[in-house]
Design an enzyme around this catalytic site. Structure first.
Site, mmCIF file in Angstrom:
data_model
loop_
_atom_site.group_PDB
_atom_site.id
_atom_site.type_symbol
_atom_site.label_atom_id
_atom_site.label_comp_id
_atom_site.label_asym_id
_atom_site.label_seq_id
_atom_site.Cartn_x
_atom_site.Cartn_y
_atom_site.Cartn_z
ATOM 1 N N TYR A 214 10.887 0.802 80.992
ATOM 2 C CA TYR A 214 12.201 1.101 81.580
ATOM 3 C C TYR A 214 12.946 2.088 80.689
ATOM 4 O O TYR A 214 13.004 1.911 79.466
ATOM 5 C CB TYR A 214 13.019 -0.192 81.773
ATOM 6 C CG TYR A 214 12.361 -1.089 82.800
ATOM 7 C CD1 TYR A 214 12.616 -0.924 84.159
ATOM 8 C CD2 TYR A 214 11.411 -2.040 82.417
ATOM 9 C CE1 TYR A 214 11.962 -1.685 85.113
ATOM 10 C CE2 TYR A 214 10.742 -2.812 83.364
ATOM 11 C CZ TYR A 214 11.023 -2.628 84.709
ATOM 12 O OH TYR A 214 10.363 -3.378 85.651
ATOM 13 N N SER A 215 13.525 3.107 81.312
ATOM 14 C CA SER A 215 14.288 4.112 80.567
ATOM 15 C C SER A 215 15.581 3.488 80.061
ATOM 16 O O SER A 215 16.201 2.682 80.752
ATOM 17 C CB SER A 215 14.662 5.278 81.479
ATOM 18 O OG SER A 215 13.518 5.822 82.079
ATOM 19 N N GLU A 422 9.802 13.273 84.098
ATOM 20 C CA GLU A 422 9.417 11.854 83.983
ATOM 21 C C GLU A 422 9.593 11.216 85.348
ATOM 22 O O GLU A 422 10.711 10.883 85.754
ATOM 23 C CB GLU A 422 10.288 11.155 82.944
ATOM 24 C CG GLU A 422 9.804 9.747 82.634
ATOM 25 C CD GLU A 422 10.383 9.234 81.327
ATOM 26 O OE1 GLU A 422 9.787 9.502 80.269
ATOM 27 O OE2 GLU A 422 11.427 8.574 81.374
ATOM 28 N N TYR A 424 7.962 8.369 88.296
ATOM 29 C CA TYR A 424 7.137 7.161 88.387
ATOM 30 C C TYR A 424 7.191 6.543 89.770
ATOM 31 O O TYR A 424 7.997 6.976 90.580
ATOM 32 C CB TYR A 424 7.578 6.134 87.331
ATOM 33 C CG TYR A 424 9.076 5.910 87.246
ATOM 34 C CD1 TYR A 424 9.722 5.015 88.084
ATOM 35 C CD2 TYR A 424 9.853 6.634 86.328
ATOM 36 C CE1 TYR A 424 11.095 4.815 88.005
ATOM 37 C CE2 TYR A 424 11.212 6.427 86.239
ATOM 38 C CZ TYR A 424 11.838 5.525 87.073
ATOM 39 O OH TYR A 424 13.191 5.336 86.998
HETATM 40 P P1 FAD Z 1 4.659 -4.642 90.034
HETATM 41 O O1 FAD Z 1 4.479 -6.125 90.053
HETATM 42 O O2 FAD Z 1 4.029 -3.874 88.919
HETATM 43 O O3 FAD Z 1 4.215 -3.994 91.376
HETATM 44 C C1 FAD Z 1 4.405 -4.625 92.640
HETATM 45 C C2 FAD Z 1 3.979 -3.700 93.722
HETATM 46 O O4 FAD Z 1 4.955 -2.681 93.891
HETATM 47 C C3 FAD Z 1 2.673 -2.978 93.430
HETATM 48 O O5 FAD Z 1 1.985 -2.864 94.644
HETATM 49 C C4 FAD Z 1 3.113 -1.619 92.941
HETATM 50 O O6 FAD Z 1 2.176 -0.620 93.256
HETATM 51 C C5 FAD Z 1 4.398 -1.405 93.670
HETATM 52 N N1 FAD Z 1 5.394 -0.671 92.861
HETATM 53 C C6 FAD Z 1 5.432 -0.570 91.521
HETATM 54 N N2 FAD Z 1 6.508 0.153 91.155
HETATM 55 C C7 FAD Z 1 7.162 0.508 92.245
HETATM 56 C C8 FAD Z 1 8.323 1.261 92.492
HETATM 57 N N3 FAD Z 1 9.068 1.820 91.510
HETATM 58 N N4 FAD Z 1 8.674 1.435 93.785
HETATM 59 C C9 FAD Z 1 7.977 0.886 94.795
HETATM 60 N N5 FAD Z 1 6.847 0.157 94.604
HETATM 61 C C10 FAD Z 1 6.443 -0.032 93.369
HETATM 62 N N6 FAD Z 1 11.878 1.301 86.904
HETATM 63 C C11 FAD Z 1 13.209 1.062 86.999
HETATM 64 O O7 FAD Z 1 13.635 0.263 87.852
HETATM 65 N N7 FAD Z 1 14.106 1.657 86.138
HETATM 66 C C12 FAD Z 1 13.723 2.541 85.166
HETATM 67 O O8 FAD Z 1 14.553 3.073 84.420
HETATM 68 C C13 FAD Z 1 12.304 2.805 85.059
HETATM 69 N N8 FAD Z 1 11.861 3.671 84.131
HETATM 70 C C14 FAD Z 1 10.533 3.958 84.064
HETATM 71 C C15 FAD Z 1 10.111 4.909 83.151
HETATM 72 C C16 FAD Z 1 8.771 5.249 83.089
HETATM 73 C C17 FAD Z 1 8.332 6.316 82.114
HETATM 74 C C18 FAD Z 1 7.844 4.596 83.946
HETATM 75 C C19 FAD Z 1 6.386 4.952 83.898
HETATM 76 C C20 FAD Z 1 8.260 3.640 84.847
HETATM 77 C C21 FAD Z 1 9.612 3.316 84.938
HETATM 78 N N9 FAD Z 1 10.063 2.380 85.856
HETATM 79 C C22 FAD Z 1 11.421 2.144 85.959
HETATM 80 C C23 FAD Z 1 9.148 1.633 86.744
HETATM 81 C C24 FAD Z 1 8.838 0.266 86.099
HETATM 82 O O9 FAD Z 1 8.095 0.460 84.908
HETATM 83 C C25 FAD Z 1 8.021 -0.657 86.996
HETATM 84 O O10 FAD Z 1 6.866 0.036 87.408
HETATM 85 C C26 FAD Z 1 8.785 -1.130 88.218
HETATM 86 O O11 FAD Z 1 9.941 -1.867 87.826
HETATM 87 C C27 FAD Z 1 7.892 -2.063 89.069
HETATM 88 O O12 FAD Z 1 7.412 -3.094 88.247
HETATM 89 P P2 FAD Z 1 7.217 -4.549 88.839
HETATM 90 O O13 FAD Z 1 6.576 -5.385 87.774
HETATM 91 O O14 FAD Z 1 8.474 -5.067 89.417
HETATM 92 O O15 FAD Z 1 6.224 -4.318 90.040
#
Ligand code: FAD
Length: 424
Positions: A214-215, A422, A424
């Site tokens: 998370y940023s 950046e 995602y």
């Molecule tokens: P998971 O349990 O990992 O995934 C559940 C399902 O949802 C999976 O099928 C997956 O493919 C899908 N999925 C995953 N991510 C998303 C998404 N964003 N939208 C829709 N579907 C998704 N997230 C933020 O909310 N705020 C931030 O500031 C932020 N900064 C990030 C910075 C970087 C460099 C990166 C790489 C990612 C960032 N993310 C941010 C995304 C975060 O890391 C997670 O991927 C996101 O919160 C989903 O994680 P989860 O465990 O809830 O979902």
């Protein structure tokens, strides 16, 4: 005379599964598609990797920078790498063949079999900017950040000191502002960096959940100025990328946290998506949704620092579906116009045509062109993956419209640490 058959030795590029936070940056950066992943690990195809090093500096954790000397005929296959929970120790037979010292289980940190000056940290000129889309180096005046102070094996327990919803109650988009405090334990961060959160529990196969990134949404001196705390902007994931119902593990965990709860944090991560620190540097920021987090951090730092002599311009393009789904809408529109030039773009406002950040940028082509012309302009793009192509295309069109040749400019922006992507 027949001698023994020559043993071909390879310096094999590997990714440390214990440190990797599965952010996909390496796979996106690799110009020859040598990196792939499954649901467990990110891995490198030995037969494809050419050791170009383009992936090394963008990796926020350093997990990408691992090398093992192996006999070419016994290089680790991607199938093997998919099963790993940790890197294998250095095989002594192969390293002896090359006369490298065997360092069981240790990071050699060498760059390839031939020449350590290929390390981009030592030789920035060595990066072929034509193979990457954004900068792999920070701005020249960025501070040197701390990274990887806390790891999976030794996370830091932060305390939740605030958690509230940023988006309108009537919208489906549930975005939270989560504040974490580190008490008296040092957790030094700068704007543009991110942290890893270790959600509790295990996945279906019984493995502990991997960290999510998370940023950081607050400036280096704290969400509350002078405090050892930071904030995150977290979107609750309720659907997967195809629109099927899926409760995201970590985002739901974070959005449901209560004041006083403890959270395991790792990092900080990131050493390239950083802001310039010379006072006359301009920031051109383009974001959607939670991509606003690093922009908020940078803007707030400049707002605080402005009082101490920063003169550079701030220009922000911020997109969301509707006004109600735009995090930080209220505070943003209240910032003085002579401090930040903000243009909002909404793609789902009833009765109005869809408008995306790149449309808003084109409408402001003259002002954006002026910024592109200035060597002190640093560009930041953060948010949904899908925005990257559109924004780069808009920048190209605006450059051309302003009589600037895009390809040399793009190259210069990348080489000079002035274009940061950046998504995602
Ligand atoms: P998971 O349990 O990992 O995934 C559940 C399902 O949802 C999976 O099928 C997956 O493919 C899908 N999925 C995953 N991510 C998303 C998404 N964003 N939208 C829709 N579907 C998704 N997230 C933020 O909310 N705020 C931030 O500031 C932020 N900064 C990030 C910075 C970087 C460099 C990166 C790489 C990612 C960032 N993310 C941010 C995304 C975060 O890391 C997670 O991927 C996101 O919160 C989903 O994680 P989860 O465990 O809830 O979902």
């Amino acid at each position: 005379m027949n001698g023994p058959a020559p043993m071909e030795v390879l310096r094999q590029h590997l990714i440390d599964p214990e440190i990797c936070i599965r952010c996909n940056t390496c796979e996106e950066t690799c110009p020859v598609d040598a990196i792939t992943h499954d649901s467990n690990n990110y891995v490198v195809k030995a037969e494809v990797c050419n050791g170009c090093m383009a992936c090394i500096s963008p990796c926020p954790t350093g997990s990408i920078d691992n090398w093992r000397t192996v006999l070419k005929s016994r290089a680790y296959s991607v199938e093997e790498q998919f099963t790993w929970d940790e890197l294998p120790a250095q095989n002594t037979t192969a390293s002896a063949a090359l006369d490298y010292p065997a360092q069981a289980g240790a990071d050699t940190n060498a760059t390839d079999a031939t020449d350590a000056t290929d390390n981009p940290d030592e030789n920035p000129e060595g990066i072929d900017v034509d193979t990457v889309r954004g900068s792999t180096l920070p701005p020249w005046s960025a501070v040197k950040p701390y990274v990887n102070l806390y790891t999976h094996k030794q996370p830091l327990a932060a305390t939740v000191v605030g958690n509230y919803r940023l988006t309108g109650e009537s919208t489906a988009s549930d975005i939270h502002h989560v504040m974490l405090d580190f008490g008296t334990t040092p957790f030094p961060v700068v704007e543009g960096q991110s942290i890893g959160i270790l959600p509790p529990g295990t996945s279906k196969d019984g493995k502990t959940h991997h960290a999510r990134q998370y940023s950081i949404a607050s400036p280096r001196d704290g969400e509350r100025e002078g405090y050892n705390n930071l904030s995150l902007t977290v979107k609750r994931v309720t659907q997967d990328h195809r629109g099927n119902v899926a409760d995201g593990v970590c985002s739901n965990y974070l959005c449901d946290l209560k004041k006083g709860d403890k959270v395991n944090v790792i990092g900080p991560f990131g050493s390239t998506f950083l802001m310039p620190n010379h006072p006359n540097s301009h920031l051109l920021m383009i974001c959607t949704g939670t991509g606003s987090a690093p922009m908020r951090a940078m803007t707030e730092y400049r707002r605080r620092r402005r009082l101490k002599g920063a003169t550079g311009k701030l220009m922000l393009f911020f997109g969301a579906r509707t006004k109600e789904e735009l995090p930080y809408f209220g505070p943003l529109v209240n910032l003085p116009k002579d401090f930040i030039d903000t243009t909002l773009a909404f793609s789902r406002t009833a009765g109005q045509p869809k408008r995306y950040v790149q449309d808003a940028m084109r409408e402001r082509a003259t002002d954006v062109g002026q910024m592109l012309r200035d060597d002190n302009t640093f560009i930041y793009v953060c948010g949904l993956k899908g925005m990257e192509d559109g924004v780069l295309q808009a920048l190209r069109d605006i450059a051309v419209q302003n009589g600037i040749e895009w390809d040399p400019l793009w190259r210069a922006l990348k080489r000079e640490g002035r274009l940061h992507l950046e998504t995602y």
